[in-house]
Motif scaffolding. Structure first.
Motif, PDB file in Angstrom:
ATOM      1  N   PRO A 147      79.442  25.691  60.898  1.00 14.90           N
ATOM      2  CA  PRO A 147      80.582  25.181  60.134  1.00 14.90           C
ATOM      3  C   PRO A 147      81.758  26.148  60.265  1.00 14.90           C
ATOM      4  CG  PRO A 147      79.006  26.195  58.662  1.00 14.90           C
ATOM      5  CD  PRO A 147      78.386  26.200  60.024  1.00 14.90           C
ATOM      6  N   PRO A 148      82.958  25.667  59.985  1.00 15.40           N
ATOM      7  CA  PRO A 148      84.099  26.579  60.044  1.00 15.40           C
ATOM      8  C   PRO A 148      83.977  27.644  58.959  1.00 15.40           C
ATOM      9  CG  PRO A 148      84.744  24.452  59.141  1.00 15.40           C
ATOM     10  CD  PRO A 148      83.328  24.321  59.596  1.00 15.40           C
ATOM     11  N   PRO A 149      84.536  28.831  59.192  1.00 15.90           N
ATOM     12  CA  PRO A 149      84.480  29.884  58.171  1.00 15.90           C
ATOM     13  C   PRO A 149      85.247  29.483  56.913  1.00 15.90           C
ATOM     14  CG  PRO A 149      85.719  30.614  60.104  1.00 15.90           C
ATOM     15  CD  PRO A 149      85.238  29.230  60.376  1.00 15.90           C
ATOM     16  N   LEU A 150      84.839  30.046  55.792  1.00 15.77           N
ATOM     17  CA  LEU A 150      85.562  29.787  54.546  1.00 15.77           C
ATOM     18  C   LEU A 150      86.972  30.354  54.647  1.00 15.77           C
ATOM     19  CD1 LEU A 150      82.819  30.721  51.935  1.00 15.77           C
ATOM     20  CD2 LEU A 150      83.631  28.433  52.513  1.00 15.77           C
ATOM     21  N   LYS A 151      87.884  29.695  53.951  1.00 17.66           N
ATOM     22  CA  LYS A 151      89.271  30.191  53.908  1.00 17.66           C
ATOM     23  C   LYS A 151      89.748  30.146  52.458  1.00 17.66           C
ATOM     24  CE  LYS A 151      90.980  25.679  55.370  1.00 17.66           C
ATOM     25  NZ  LYS A 151      89.726  25.020  55.190  1.00 17.66           N
ATOM     26  N   PRO A 152      90.766  30.928  52.120  1.00 20.35           N
ATOM     27  CA  PRO A 152      91.279  30.909  50.744  1.00 20.35           C
ATOM     28  C   PRO A 152      91.570  29.483  50.287  1.00 20.35           C
ATOM     29  CG  PRO A 152      92.299  32.676  51.966  1.00 20.35           C
ATOM     30  CD  PRO A 152      91.503  31.863  52.964  1.00 20.35           C
ATOM     31  N   GLY A 153      91.165  29.199  49.054  1.00 21.06           N
ATOM     32  CA  GLY A 153      91.335  27.869  48.500  1.00 21.06           C
ATOM     33  C   GLY A 153      90.078  27.024  48.585  1.00 21.06           C
ATOM     34  N   ASP A 154      89.125  27.425  49.455  1.00 19.50           N
ATOM     35  CA  ASP A 154      87.865  26.686  49.557  1.00 19.50           C
ATOM     36  C   ASP A 154      87.047  26.866  48.284  1.00 19.50           C
ATOM     37  OD1 ASP A 154      88.430  25.727  52.068  1.00 19.50           O
ATOM     38  OD2 ASP A 154      87.139  27.140  53.131  1.00 19.50           O
ATOM     39  N   LEU A 155      86.176  25.892  48.028  1.00 19.57           N
ATOM     40  CA  LEU A 155      85.327  25.904  46.845  1.00 19.57           C
ATOM     41  C   LEU A 155      83.969  26.506  47.171  1.00 19.57           C
ATOM     42  CD1 LEU A 155      84.688  25.017  43.910  1.00 19.57           C
ATOM     43  CD2 LEU A 155      83.979  22.811  44.874  1.00 19.57           C
ATOM     44  N   VAL A 156      83.535  27.470  46.341  1.00 20.79           N
ATOM     45  CA  VAL A 156      82.204  28.063  46.438  1.00 20.79           C
ATOM     46  C   VAL A 156      81.460  27.665  45.175  1.00 20.79           C
ATOM     47  CG1 VAL A 156      80.905  30.220  46.553  1.00 20.79           C
ATOM     48  CG2 VAL A 156      83.076  30.017  47.764  1.00 20.79           C
ATOM     49  N   ARG A 157      80.313  26.996  45.328  1.00 25.96           N
ATOM     50  CA  ARG A 157      79.505  26.605  44.168  1.00 25.96           C
ATOM     51  C   ARG A 157      78.354  27.581  44.026  1.00 25.96           C
ATOM     52  NH1 ARG A 157      80.302  20.697  45.762  1.00 25.96           N
ATOM     53  NH2 ARG A 157      81.915  20.064  44.301  1.00 25.96           N
ATOM     54  N   VAL A 158      78.143  28.058  42.804  1.00 27.48           N
ATOM     55  CA  VAL A 158      77.117  29.062  42.541  1.00 27.48           C
ATOM     56  C   VAL A 158      75.981  28.429  41.745  1.00 27.48           C
ATOM     57  CG1 VAL A 158      76.668  31.307  41.498  1.00 27.48           C
ATOM     58  CG2 VAL A 158      78.915  30.830  42.478  1.00 27.48           C
ATOM     59  N   ILE A 159      74.769  28.555  42.279  1.00 25.09           N
ATOM     60  CA  ILE A 159      73.575  28.061  41.594  1.00 25.09           C
ATOM     61  C   ILE A 159      72.554  29.196  41.540  1.00 25.09           C
ATOM     62  CG2 ILE A 159      73.965  25.672  42.299  1.00 25.09           C
ATOM     63  CD1 ILE A 159      71.777  26.126  44.432  1.00 25.09           C
ATOM     64  N   ALA A 160      71.474  29.006  40.802  1.00 19.25           N
ATOM     65  CA  ALA A 160      70.411  30.010  40.727  1.00 19.25           C
ATOM     66  C   ALA A 160      69.073  29.328  41.011  1.00 19.25           C
ATOM     67  CB  ALA A 160      70.417  30.688  39.372  1.00 19.25           C
ATOM     68  N   PRO A 161      68.788  29.016  42.272  1.00 21.48           N
ATOM     69  CA  PRO A 161      67.581  28.276  42.576  1.00 21.48           C
ATOM     70  C   PRO A 161      66.282  29.055  42.362  1.00 21.48           C
ATOM     71  CG  PRO A 161      68.644  28.967  44.589  1.00 21.48           C
ATOM     72  CD  PRO A 161      69.568  29.322  43.450  1.00 21.48           C
ATOM     73  N   SER A 162      66.335  30.377  42.322  1.00 16.44           N
ATOM     74  CA  SER A 162      65.105  31.163  42.213  1.00 16.44           C
ATOM     75  C   SER A 162      64.736  31.510  40.772  1.00 16.44           C
ATOM     76  CB  SER A 162      65.243  32.448  43.020  1.00 16.44           C
ATOM     77  OG  SER A 162      66.294  33.238  42.501  1.00 16.44           O
ATOM     78  N   GLY A 163      65.556  31.140  39.838  1.00 19.94           N
ATOM     79  CA  GLY A 163      65.227  31.423  38.442  1.00 19.94           C
ATOM     80  C   GLY A 163      66.467  31.757  37.637  1.00 19.94           C
ATOM     81  N   ALA A 164      66.234  32.179  36.421  1.00 18.74           N
ATOM     82  CA  ALA A 164      67.334  32.490  35.509  1.00 18.74           C
ATOM     83  C   ALA A 164      68.064  33.764  35.938  1.00 18.74           C
ATOM     84  CB  ALA A 164      66.797  32.659  34.093  1.00 18.74           C
TER      85      ALA A 164
END
Length: 54
Positions: free
Chosen positions: A7-24
């Motif tokens: 995929p293209p590299p991230l650039k300013p303004g892109d959305l990063v979603r943060v999850i915690a799949p391995s636990g709390a």
């Protein structure tokens, strides 16, 4: 041999979603610092609403 499709590299303004799949989340101060780093690079940061659920 197949070539990789990257995929293209991230650039300013892109959305990063943060999850915690391995636990709390356990190290909240370090987590907040990392969010600050992403934002300082211009990324929009969306945090999963249940990031600190057990």
């Amino acid at each position: 041999m197949q070539s990789k499709i990257l995929p293209p590299p991230l650039k300013p303004g892109d959305l990063v979603r943060v999850i915690a799949p391995s636990g709390a989340l356990q190290e909240f101060k370090a987590f907040e610092r990392s969010i600050g780093i992403w934002r300082s690079h211009g990324y929009q940061v969306e945090i999963f609403s249940k990031i600190d659920d057990r």
